[in-house]
Structures are given as C-alpha cells and as structure tokens.
Design a protein around this motif. Structure first.
Motif, PDB file in Angstrom:
ATOM      1  N   GLY A  77      -2.445   1.273   0.103  1.00 59.91           N
ATOM      2  CA  GLY A  77      -3.448   0.227   0.148  1.00 59.91           C
ATOM      3  C   GLY A  77      -2.825  -1.055   0.663  1.00 59.91           C
ATOM      4  N   ALA A  78      -3.298  -2.189   0.153  1.00 55.97           N
ATOM      5  CA  ALA A  78      -2.753  -3.468   0.581  1.00 55.97           C
ATOM      6  C   ALA A  78      -1.284  -3.602   0.198  1.00 55.97           C
ATOM      7  N   ASP A  79      -0.885  -2.927  -0.880  1.00 54.66           N
ATOM      8  CA  ASP A  79       0.502  -2.940  -1.333  1.00 54.66           C
ATOM      9  C   ASP A  79       1.218  -1.709  -0.783  1.00 54.66           C
ATOM     10  N   ALA A  80       2.045  -1.909   0.232  1.00 52.03           N
ATOM     11  CA  ALA A  80       2.727  -0.790   0.880  1.00 52.03           C
ATOM     12  C   ALA A  80       3.756  -0.124  -0.021  1.00 52.03           C
ATOM     13  N   SER A  81       4.117  -0.783  -1.116  1.00 48.54           N
ATOM     14  CA  SER A  81       5.125  -0.223  -2.016  1.00 48.54           C
ATOM     15  C   SER A  81       4.525   0.783  -2.996  1.00 48.54           C
ATOM     16  N   ALA A  82       3.209   1.009  -2.919  1.00 46.60           N
ATOM     17  CA  ALA A  82       2.556   1.919  -3.867  1.00 46.60           C
ATOM     18  C   ALA A  82       1.706   2.949  -3.131  1.00 46.60           C
ATOM     19  N   PRO A  83       2.332   3.870  -2.386  1.00 45.71           N
ATOM     20  CA  PRO A  83       1.558   4.938  -1.727  1.00 45.71           C
ATOM     21  C   PRO A  83       0.876   5.805  -2.770  1.00 45.71           C
ATOM     22  N   PHE A  84      -0.368   6.252  -2.480  1.00 42.72           N
ATOM     23  CA  PHE A  84      -1.128   6.883  -3.554  1.00 42.72           C
ATOM     24  C   PHE A  84      -1.769   8.226  -3.215  1.00 42.72           C
ATOM     25  N   SER A  85      -1.656   8.706  -2.011  1.00 48.25           N
ATOM     26  CA  SER A  85      -2.338   9.951  -1.667  1.00 48.25           C
ATOM     27  C   SER A  85      -1.763  11.139  -2.432  1.00 48.25           C
ATOM     28  N   GLU A 109      16.831  14.355   3.051  1.00 45.71           N
ATOM     29  CA  GLU A 109      16.656  12.913   3.151  1.00 45.71           C
ATOM     30  C   GLU A 109      15.494  12.582   4.085  1.00 45.71           C
ATOM     31  N   PHE A 110      14.785  11.512   3.776  1.00 47.02           N
ATOM     32  CA  PHE A 110      13.659  11.105   4.609  1.00 47.02           C
ATOM     33  C   PHE A 110      13.360   9.633   4.369  1.00 47.02           C
ATOM     34  N   THR A 111      12.659   9.050   5.319  1.00 48.32           N
ATOM     35  CA  THR A 111      12.159   7.683   5.197  1.00 48.32           C
ATOM     36  C   THR A 111      10.649   7.742   5.102  1.00 48.32           C
ATOM     37  N   GLU A 112      10.083   7.086   4.105  1.00 45.75           N
ATOM     38  CA  GLU A 112       8.638   7.084   3.946  1.00 45.75           C
ATOM     39  C   GLU A 112       8.065   5.833   4.593  1.00 45.75           C
ATOM     40  N   ARG A 113       7.025   6.025   5.381  1.00 46.97           N
ATOM     41  CA  ARG A 113       6.352   4.909   6.037  1.00 46.97           C
ATOM     42  C   ARG A 113       4.867   4.928   5.666  1.00 46.97           C
ATOM     43  N   PRO A 114       4.492   4.209   4.639  1.00 47.75           N
ATOM     44  CA  PRO A 114       3.089   4.176   4.229  1.00 47.75           C
ATOM     45  C   PRO A 114       2.241   3.387   5.229  1.00 47.75           C
ATOM     46  N   VAL A 115       1.041   3.874   5.486  1.00 49.28           N
ATOM     47  CA  VAL A 115       0.103   3.193   6.380  1.00 49.28           C
ATOM     48  C   VAL A 115      -1.269   3.181   5.723  1.00 49.28           C
ATOM     49  N   ARG A 131      -8.047  -1.777  -4.092  1.00 45.78           N
ATOM     50  CA  ARG A 131      -6.626  -1.922  -3.766  1.00 45.78           C
ATOM     51  C   ARG A 131      -6.354  -1.879  -2.261  1.00 45.78           C
ATOM     52  N   LEU A 132      -7.392  -1.705  -1.466  1.00 41.45           N
ATOM     53  CA  LEU A 132      -7.216  -1.577  -0.026  1.00 41.45           C
ATOM     54  C   LEU A 132      -7.277  -2.932   0.677  1.00 41.45           C
ATOM     55  N   ALA A 133      -6.677  -2.982   1.865  1.00 36.74           N
ATOM     56  CA  ALA A 133      -6.831  -4.155   2.725  1.00 36.74           C
ATOM     57  C   ALA A 133      -8.277  -4.215   3.210  1.00 36.74           C
ATOM     58  N   PRO A 134      -8.774  -5.404   3.589  1.00 37.42           N
ATOM     59  CA  PRO A 134     -10.192  -5.553   3.955  1.00 37.42           C
ATOM     60  C   PRO A 134     -10.684  -4.562   5.008  1.00 37.42           C
ATOM     61  N   ALA A 135      -9.916  -4.342   6.071  1.00 44.50           N
ATOM     62  CA  ALA A 135     -10.357  -3.397   7.109  1.00 44.50           C
ATOM     63  C   ALA A 135     -10.484  -1.991   6.553  1.00 44.50           C
ATOM     64  N   ASP A 136      -9.564  -1.629   5.679  1.00 36.53           N
ATOM     65  CA  ASP A 136      -9.609  -0.299   5.078  1.00 36.53           C
ATOM     66  C   ASP A 136     -10.736  -0.186   4.055  1.00 36.53           C
ATOM     67  N   GLN A 137     -11.065  -1.280   3.380  1.00 36.99           N
ATOM     68  CA  GLN A 137     -12.178  -1.261   2.428  1.00 36.99           C
ATOM     69  C   GLN A 137     -13.484  -0.901   3.127  1.00 36.99           C
ATOM     70  N   ALA A 138     -13.713  -1.491   4.278  1.00 40.71           N
ATOM     71  CA  ALA A 138     -14.950  -1.214   5.011  1.00 40.71           C
ATOM     72  C   ALA A 138     -15.018   0.252   5.415  1.00 40.71           C
ATOM     73  N   PHE A 170      -2.298  13.953 -10.386  1.00 42.34           N
ATOM     74  CA  PHE A 170      -2.059  13.017 -11.478  1.00 42.34           C
ATOM     75  C   PHE A 170      -1.387  11.739 -10.983  1.00 42.34           C
ATOM     76  N   LYS A 171      -0.474  11.885 -10.038  1.00 40.26           N
ATOM     77  CA  LYS A 171       0.186  10.702  -9.485  1.00 40.26           C
ATOM     78  C   LYS A 171      -0.825   9.832  -8.753  1.00 40.26           C
ATOM     79  N   TRP A 172      -1.731  10.451  -8.067  1.00 39.48           N
ATOM     80  CA  TRP A 172      -2.829   9.755  -7.384  1.00 39.48           C
ATOM     81  C   TRP A 172      -3.611   8.903  -8.378  1.00 39.48           C
ATOM     82  N   ALA A 173      -3.971   9.499  -9.495  1.00 36.87           N
ATOM     83  CA  ALA A 173      -4.707   8.751 -10.521  1.00 36.87           C
ATOM     84  C   ALA A 173      -3.873   7.600 -11.066  1.00 36.87           C
TER      85      ALA A 173
END
Length: 222
Positions: free
Chosen positions: A10-18, A34-40, A122-129, A190-193
């Motif tokens: 969402g608006a907070d990139a440090s909390a990916p939730f899918s 090993e991997f790098t996570e890039r939330p969008v 919790r989403l950014a405005p564009a994502d909320q719409a 459960f993590k999603w919730a």
C-alpha cells in the motif's frame, strides 16, 4: 545470480501484504535462496518488467520471469532440486493443490470481507480508486456495505479453520514434521490479514495460532 521478487504494498512500502506474495517469500526462505523484494502498488504492476503480468508476485531469477505463486513454487522446486523440497514428492504436490483450492474458496473470501475496507484505507490515492472500482464490481456491493458485515465475518472465521485445527492434533505442520508449501499457502492468508490490521481473528491459545508461530519461526531460523 540476482533474484527480484515483485510484491504488493500500500502507501507504506515496508508492509507488503499480498497472501500470494507471502507464499513466495516463505518458499524462497525455505529453499535458502537470497532475493530482493520490491513492493509495488496496484497501479504500478503494469509497468513491472515491461508489463509481464497483470498481477504479482513476479519472480525475476536471472533471465527467467515467472508469475503466479504456485507456478513460482514449481519453478523453484525444478530449478533448485538440491535445496530443501517444497513438496517432498508427488503426494506433497497433490496436497498443496488441494490446500490451495481450500484456501482460495474458504479462507480468502472470508478474509476479503474482513479486511477489505482496511486494505483500501492503506493504499495510495491512485490505488484506492482502482481498488474501489475493481472490488465493488467483483463483489456487487460498496466497500462500506461489505464492511457492515465485518464483525459477523470475524465471529464466523474460527469455525472455517476446523479441518486445520483437527489435523494439528496429529502433526505440527500441514506438511508433517516440517512445513511445506501447503503450510505457506495457508500462512499467506493469515499474514495478509495481519498486515492489513486484522489481528483479532484467532485466540492466542488456538492451535492454529501456535501453528502460525511455528511456521514463522521455521522460515526465519538461521
């Protein structure tokens, strides 16, 4: 070889939730990769890797691009056979497909009705719409109308876990003595919730809560 996991935030990139992205996070940890996570955000997904997929997770592993959490798990199993197995054979793969179907048909609709308004907020405005338009069309109701049934959905949620709770009387994980991808499928729901502010779904003494904590500890060890 560099690995990138594109996940959802969402608006907070440090909390990916899918939930689907969390399945892959745990699968990669299970394999010791090993991997790098890039939330969008939702509206950024079409820009990822030149529009490779309409949804995340997307895993970029060197030159390979894979989407869909189950497809990614299969790819990891086939590409890294010497790393700990996610399925431990044909039976484990068949079990994972059943658990995936149960999770998608039972857990995900329940969590959706509980978490929907929290996710939107919790989403950014564009994502909320985008989220409002797409989810209201899918559910045939406004987010606010769905939210009116939230308390009833929370009260009904523990009963949906009866099959899992009964199984945990005999073994610590869905996969047996150690978690497998089947565990990560359910864990993701459960993590999603939890990541969307819905932490009241389980009693602290529920066996499912204890299982959740064991899964999390297993994938974080070392």
């Amino acid at each position: 070889m560099s690995r990138i996991l594109y996940s959802l935030c969402g608006a907070d990139a440090s909390a990916p939730f899918s939930p689907h992205c969390w399945k892959v996070v745990l699968a990669l940890r299970h394999k010791g990769l090993e991997f790098t996570e890039r939330p969008v955000g939702f509206t950024e997904i079409p820009k990822v890797e030149n529009g490779f997929s309409k949804t995340v997770p997307i895993l970029k592993d060197g030159d390979a691009l894979i989407s869909d959490s189950f497809a990614i798990a299969l790819y990891l199993e086939q590409t890294y056979p010497d790393a700990p197995s996610l399925f431990k054979g044909e039976g484990g793969l068949a079990m994972a497909r059943f658990v995936e179907a149960w999770s998608l048909s039972t857990l995900h609709p329940a969590v959706t009705r509980i978490a929907l308004k929290n996710i939107h907020d919790r989403l950014a405005p564009a994502d909320q719409a985008y989220f409002r338009e797409s989810r209201e069309a899918r559910l045939g109701a406004t987010l606010e109308e769905v939210a009116t049934g939230r308390e009833a959905a929370i009260a009904a949620f523990p009963e949906k876990l009866t099959p899992l709770r009964n199984m945990l009387k005999f073994q610590p994980f869905i996969g047996g003595s150690e978690p497998l991808f089947s565990d990560y499928i359910v864990f993701g729901a459960f993590k999603w919730a939890s990541q969307t502010g819905n932490t009241e779904l389980l009693d602290p003494n529920d066996p499912v809560t204890n299982w959740y904590e064991r899964v999390e500890a297993f994938t974080e060890k070392g």
